[in-house]
Scaffold this motif. Structure first.
Motif, PDB file in Angstrom:
ATOM      1  N   GLU A 164      -8.775 -48.067  38.470  1.00 31.38           N
ATOM      2  CA  GLU A 164      -8.572 -46.188  38.766  1.00 31.38           C
ATOM      3  C   GLU A 164      -7.342 -45.762  37.981  1.00 31.38           C
ATOM      4  O   GLU A 164      -7.611 -44.485  37.335  1.00 31.38           O
ATOM      5  CB  GLU A 164      -7.103 -45.773  40.501  1.00 31.38           C
ATOM      6  CG  GLU A 164      -6.873 -45.195  40.777  1.00 31.38           C
ATOM      7  CD  GLU A 164      -8.218 -43.875  41.200  1.00 31.38           C
ATOM      8  OE1 GLU A 164      -7.648 -42.923  42.094  1.00 31.38           O
ATOM      9  OE2 GLU A 164      -9.305 -44.676  41.290  1.00 31.38           O
ATOM     10  N   VAL A 165      -7.141 -46.861  36.911  1.00 34.54           N
ATOM     11  CA  VAL A 165      -5.676 -46.024  35.561  1.00 34.54           C
ATOM     12  C   VAL A 165      -7.272 -45.647  34.899  1.00 34.54           C
ATOM     13  O   VAL A 165      -6.787 -44.445  34.670  1.00 34.54           O
ATOM     14  CB  VAL A 165      -5.047 -47.594  34.729  1.00 34.54           C
ATOM     15  CG1 VAL A 165      -4.863 -46.493  34.131  1.00 34.54           C
ATOM     16  CG2 VAL A 165      -4.173 -47.416  35.904  1.00 34.54           C
ATOM     17  N   LEU A 166      -8.436 -45.997  34.506  1.00 36.38           N
ATOM     18  CA  LEU A 166      -9.230 -46.376  33.756  1.00 36.38           C
ATOM     19  C   LEU A 166     -10.742 -45.404  34.395  1.00 36.38           C
ATOM     20  O   LEU A 166     -10.772 -44.293  34.161  1.00 36.38           O
ATOM     21  CB  LEU A 166      -9.853 -48.078  33.331  1.00 36.38           C
ATOM     22  CG  LEU A 166      -9.233 -48.768  32.951  1.00 36.38           C
ATOM     23  CD1 LEU A 166     -10.044 -49.528  32.703  1.00 36.38           C
ATOM     24  CD2 LEU A 166      -9.113 -47.858  31.031  1.00 36.38           C
ATOM     25  N   ARG A 167     -10.673 -45.120  36.122  1.00 36.37           N
ATOM     26  CA  ARG A 167     -11.104 -44.649  36.484  1.00 36.37           C
ATOM     27  C   ARG A 167     -10.806 -43.053  36.367  1.00 36.37           C
ATOM     28  O   ARG A 167     -11.154 -41.596  35.785  1.00 36.37           O
ATOM     29  CB  ARG A 167     -11.337 -44.086  37.996  1.00 36.37           C
ATOM     30  CG  ARG A 167     -11.799 -43.508  38.455  1.00 36.37           C
ATOM     31  CD  ARG A 167     -12.021 -43.122  40.362  1.00 36.37           C
ATOM     32  NE  ARG A 167     -10.763 -42.575  40.942  1.00 36.37           N
ATOM     33  CZ  ARG A 167     -10.185 -41.355  40.434  1.00 36.37           C
ATOM     34  NH1 ARG A 167     -11.579 -40.306  40.665  1.00 36.37           N
ATOM     35  NH2 ARG A 167      -9.509 -40.759  41.086  1.00 36.37           N
ATOM     36  N   LYS A 168      -9.491 -42.225  36.342  1.00 36.04           N
ATOM     37  CA  LYS A 168      -8.518 -40.787  35.434  1.00 36.04           C
ATOM     38  C   LYS A 168      -8.937 -40.813  34.279  1.00 36.04           C
ATOM     39  O   LYS A 168      -8.759 -39.825  34.052  1.00 36.04           O
ATOM     40  CB  LYS A 168      -6.748 -41.662  36.150  1.00 36.04           C
ATOM     41  CG  LYS A 168      -7.460 -40.787  37.686  1.00 36.04           C
ATOM     42  CD  LYS A 168      -5.746 -42.055  38.496  1.00 36.04           C
ATOM     43  CE  LYS A 168      -5.552 -41.308  39.571  1.00 36.04           C
ATOM     44  NZ  LYS A 168      -4.218 -41.300  39.693  1.00 36.04           N
ATOM     45  N   ARG A 196      -8.771 -47.442  25.486  1.00 39.48           N
ATOM     46  CA  ARG A 196      -8.572 -47.831  23.933  1.00 39.48           C
ATOM     47  C   ARG A 196      -7.605 -45.585  23.307  1.00 39.48           C
ATOM     48  O   ARG A 196      -7.400 -45.945  23.465  1.00 39.48           O
ATOM     49  CB  ARG A 196      -9.184 -48.286  22.598  1.00 39.48           C
ATOM     50  CG  ARG A 196      -9.260 -49.769  23.208  1.00 39.48           C
ATOM     51  CD  ARG A 196     -10.303 -50.535  22.103  1.00 39.48           C
ATOM     52  NE  ARG A 196      -9.797 -52.009  22.641  1.00 39.48           N
ATOM     53  CZ  ARG A 196     -10.612 -52.957  21.857  1.00 39.48           C
ATOM     54  NH1 ARG A 196     -11.679 -52.650  21.405  1.00 39.48           N
ATOM     55  NH2 ARG A 196      -9.091 -54.664  22.161  1.00 39.48           N
ATOM     56  N   GLU A 197      -9.164 -45.086  23.807  1.00 34.33           N
ATOM     57  CA  GLU A 197      -9.243 -43.799  23.112  1.00 34.33           C
ATOM     58  C   GLU A 197      -8.224 -42.941  24.184  1.00 34.33           C
ATOM     59  O   GLU A 197      -7.979 -42.141  22.696  1.00 34.33           O
ATOM     60  CB  GLU A 197     -10.630 -43.181  22.757  1.00 34.33           C
ATOM     61  CG  GLU A 197     -11.859 -43.910  22.248  1.00 34.33           C
ATOM     62  CD  GLU A 197     -13.310 -43.226  22.564  1.00 34.33           C
ATOM     63  OE1 GLU A 197     -13.489 -42.519  23.527  1.00 34.33           O
ATOM     64  OE2 GLU A 197     -14.124 -43.705  22.164  1.00 34.33           O
ATOM     65  N   THR A 198      -8.167 -43.511  24.793  1.00 36.85           N
ATOM     66  CA  THR A 198      -6.926 -42.532  26.068  1.00 36.85           C
ATOM     67  C   THR A 198      -5.664 -42.840  25.591  1.00 36.85           C
ATOM     68  O   THR A 198      -4.276 -42.561  26.517  1.00 36.85           O
ATOM     69  CB  THR A 198      -7.618 -41.995  27.304  1.00 36.85           C
ATOM     70  OG1 THR A 198      -7.421 -43.565  27.642  1.00 36.85           O
ATOM     71  CG2 THR A 198      -8.602 -41.195  27.343  1.00 36.85           C
ATOM     72  N   GLU A 252      -2.583 -51.815  25.702  1.00 35.64           N
ATOM     73  CA  GLU A 252      -3.282 -52.919  25.172  1.00 35.64           C
ATOM     74  C   GLU A 252      -3.642 -53.460  26.146  1.00 35.64           C
ATOM     75  O   GLU A 252      -4.746 -54.703  26.505  1.00 35.64           O
ATOM     76  CB  GLU A 252      -3.798 -52.880  23.712  1.00 35.64           C
ATOM     77  CG  GLU A 252      -4.761 -53.613  23.242  1.00 35.64           C
ATOM     78  CD  GLU A 252      -5.606 -53.504  22.736  1.00 35.64           C
ATOM     79  OE1 GLU A 252      -6.598 -53.986  22.666  1.00 35.64           O
ATOM     80  OE2 GLU A 252      -5.320 -52.072  22.940  1.00 35.64           O
ATOM     81  N   ALA A 253      -2.418 -54.343  26.371  1.00 34.85           N
ATOM     82  CA  ALA A 253      -1.921 -55.359  26.928  1.00 34.85           C
ATOM     83  C   ALA A 253      -2.930 -55.577  28.331  1.00 34.85           C
ATOM     84  O   ALA A 253      -3.651 -56.231  28.843  1.00 34.85           O
ATOM     85  CB  ALA A 253      -0.985 -56.376  27.224  1.00 34.85           C
ATOM     86  N   ALA A 254      -2.613 -54.447  29.218  1.00 40.10           N
ATOM     87  CA  ALA A 254      -3.440 -54.400  30.435  1.00 40.10           C
ATOM     88  C   ALA A 254      -4.966 -54.063  30.226  1.00 40.10           C
ATOM     89  O   ALA A 254      -5.057 -54.585  31.432  1.00 40.10           O
ATOM     90  CB  ALA A 254      -2.205 -52.893  31.246  1.00 40.10           C
ATOM     91  N   LEU A 255      -4.398 -53.637  29.297  1.00 37.52           N
ATOM     92  CA  LEU A 255      -6.760 -53.179  29.125  1.00 37.52           C
ATOM     93  C   LEU A 255      -7.149 -54.207  29.110  1.00 37.52           C
ATOM     94  O   LEU A 255      -8.137 -54.109  29.436  1.00 37.52           O
ATOM     95  CB  LEU A 255      -6.360 -52.283  28.219  1.00 37.52           C
ATOM     96  CG  LEU A 255      -8.322 -51.413  28.005  1.00 37.52           C
ATOM     97  CD1 LEU A 255      -8.902 -51.148  29.024  1.00 37.52           C
ATOM     98  CD2 LEU A 255      -8.333 -50.636  26.169  1.00 37.52           C
TER      99      LEU A 255
END
Length: 266
Positions: A158-162, A226-228, A232-235
């Motif tokens: 959901e973090v990445l969807r937003k 990364r661009e937003t 980094e660890a969570a990604l």
């Protein structure tokens, strides 16, 4: 860049073909005149709209494919070279600057696929004015609408969807893009101009056996993360989890799209 784009379009085309809304397409096709047709396709890429509609068109159809990328137009020309002279032609056009130079009087209908979410409010107003004034049927397929769901879930989805939806609203060459808001806004613009619009969902349903597509698609989500400026660890934890699920054949994904057809008045 263009070589990657061609490979990406080829990878996504089977999902696009399966997702297209049959009821919306039928309404569009039934609005076409019963004679040999000429159809203008906007932002054609390598010709996925032609591939999707050709088997459903009951009469001889010639296509004019327009795009700003010469390599994609070259790929489209090669793909349909054996169809016969005049059946598929290509034209390089910067739609952001020169949409209105296209002669809608010379065609029977206009189509586009996977394009409108890249465009701005200003461009959609121009497009709605251009098409509505012509009175020609218009089919817009596979506009991303911001929905995404994963099975199994990961909290970082959901973090990445937003983040992705915000990124989709940056400039893609047409000014600040509407991204997930484009389909709803386009439909409203056409209705404001007195057009009759039929619309419905055309979601990608990406099964676990689409491993190559999922890896490429979700690597894009990782790149956007990364661009937003995501943690980094969570990604990277998310990416390792998603790669493992893909490798094990355990990941299914739904990505929301909308199709709509603008039809001549009854």
């Amino acid at each position: 860049m263009s070589s990657f784009a061609a490979q990406w379009l080829a990878l996504r085309e089977p999902l696009d073909l399966a997702a297209r809304n049959a009821e919306v397409e039928t309404a569009f096709l039934e609005s076409l005149p019963a004679r040999p047709l000429r159809i203008l396709d906007l932002a054609s890429g390598a010709g996925s709209t032609v591939a999707a509609l050709s088997l459903r068109l009951p009469q001889k159809t010639s296509w004019l494919l327009t795009d700003h990328d010469p390599l994609l137009l070259e790929a489209a020309a090669g793909r349909f070279r054996d169809w016969g002279e005049g059946e598929v032609s290509t034209r390089r056009v910067d739609l952001a600057a020169n949409l209105e130079t296209l002669l809608l009087a010379d065609v029977d209908a206009v189509t586009t696929s996977a394009f409108l979410d890249l465009t701005s409010e200003e461009f959609l107003v121009r497009l709605a004015d251009f098409v509505a004034h012509s009175g020609k049927p218009f089919l817009a397929s596979l506009t991303y609408d911001g929905r995404a769901s994963f099975d199994p879930l990961n909290p970082f989805d959901e973090v990445l969807r937003k983040a992705l939806n915000a990124h989709q609203q940056t400039d893609k060459g047409f000014g600040p893009a509407l991204g997930p808001e484009a389909a709803e806004r386009a439909i409203a613009l056409f209705e404001e101009r007195g057009c009759r619009v039929v619309h419905g969902r055309s979601d990608w349903e990406i099964a676990s056996n689409s491993a190559d597509f999922l890896l490429e698609f979700l690597s894009g989500w990782r790149r956007v993360g990364r661009e937003t400026g995501q943690d980094e660890a969570a990604l990277e934890g998310w990416w390792l989890d998603r790669k493992r699920k893909i490798s094990d054949g355990m990941l299914n994904v739904l990505i929301g799209h909308v199709d709509f057809a603008v039809l001549p008045a009854d």
